[in-house]
Design an enzyme around this catalytic site. Sequence first.
Site, PDB file in Angstrom:
ATOM      1  N   ASP A 136      -4.468  -6.562  -7.642  1.00 44.95           N
ATOM      2  CA  ASP A 136      -4.750  -7.498  -6.758  1.00 44.95           C
ATOM      3  C   ASP A 136      -5.195  -8.755  -7.307  1.00 44.95           C
ATOM      4  OD1 ASP A 136      -3.465  -5.868  -5.012  1.00 44.95           O
ATOM      5  OD2 ASP A 136      -5.374  -4.969  -4.190  1.00 44.95           O
ATOM      6  N   HIS A 152       0.833  -1.267   0.005  1.00 41.60           N
ATOM      7  CA  HIS A 152      -0.037  -0.025   0.194  1.00 41.60           C
ATOM      8  C   HIS A 152       1.011   1.206   0.051  1.00 41.60           C
ATOM      9  CE1 HIS A 152      -3.619  -2.400   1.780  1.00 41.60           C
ATOM     10  NE2 HIS A 152      -3.538  -2.261   0.610  1.00 41.60           N
ATOM     11  N   THR A 199       4.319  -0.249  -7.216  1.00 43.32           N
ATOM     12  CA  THR A 199       5.246  -1.186  -6.219  1.00 43.32           C
ATOM     13  C   THR A 199       6.312  -1.831  -7.093  1.00 43.32           C
ATOM     14  OG1 THR A 199       3.307  -1.664  -4.719  1.00 43.32           O
ATOM     15  CG2 THR A 199       5.508  -2.612  -4.526  1.00 43.32           C
ATOM     16  N   LYS A 202       5.190   1.539   0.728  1.00 42.33           N
ATOM     17  CA  LYS A 202       6.072   1.180  -0.631  1.00 42.33           C
ATOM     18  C   LYS A 202       7.658   1.625  -0.212  1.00 42.33           C
ATOM     19  CE  LYS A 202       2.763   2.235  -4.046  1.00 42.33           C
ATOM     20  NZ  LYS A 202       2.046   0.699  -3.984  1.00 42.33           N
TER      21      LYS A 202
END
Length: 134
Positions: A60, A8, A37, A12
Amino acid sequence: MNIALIAHDNKKKMMINFTTAYELILLNHQLYATGTTGKRIMEETNLKVTRFQSGPLGGDQQIGAEIANNRMDVVIFLRDSLTAQPHEPDIQALIRLCDVHMIPVATNIATAEILIRALERGDLDWRERVKERG
């Protein structure tokens, strides 16, 4: 092994520090990450990362599909549990898939370090046998 790296926004920097600290171990594995990321990891390390969409845009879920198809071995997901996430149902589904498919998952830095050390020692080699059986 195939390793998913997710963090998140507020985590990071921690993920960058983690991947920098364990770069020599991670170099021996295939890395996957959600969009930002993965971009940040590649900018700050010598690691090659296959990037999916950003988490809120479906990243995700893309990683979840890899888990459901037995193509992910470890998930390191540094979550910000103090901030509401607009895609929280996707996050819960991802963790549920890890549970269902017996994928080791870390949701904080302490557990991530335990998993990376286990990976280094070969403690997670059983995942290769699971994948072979399909």
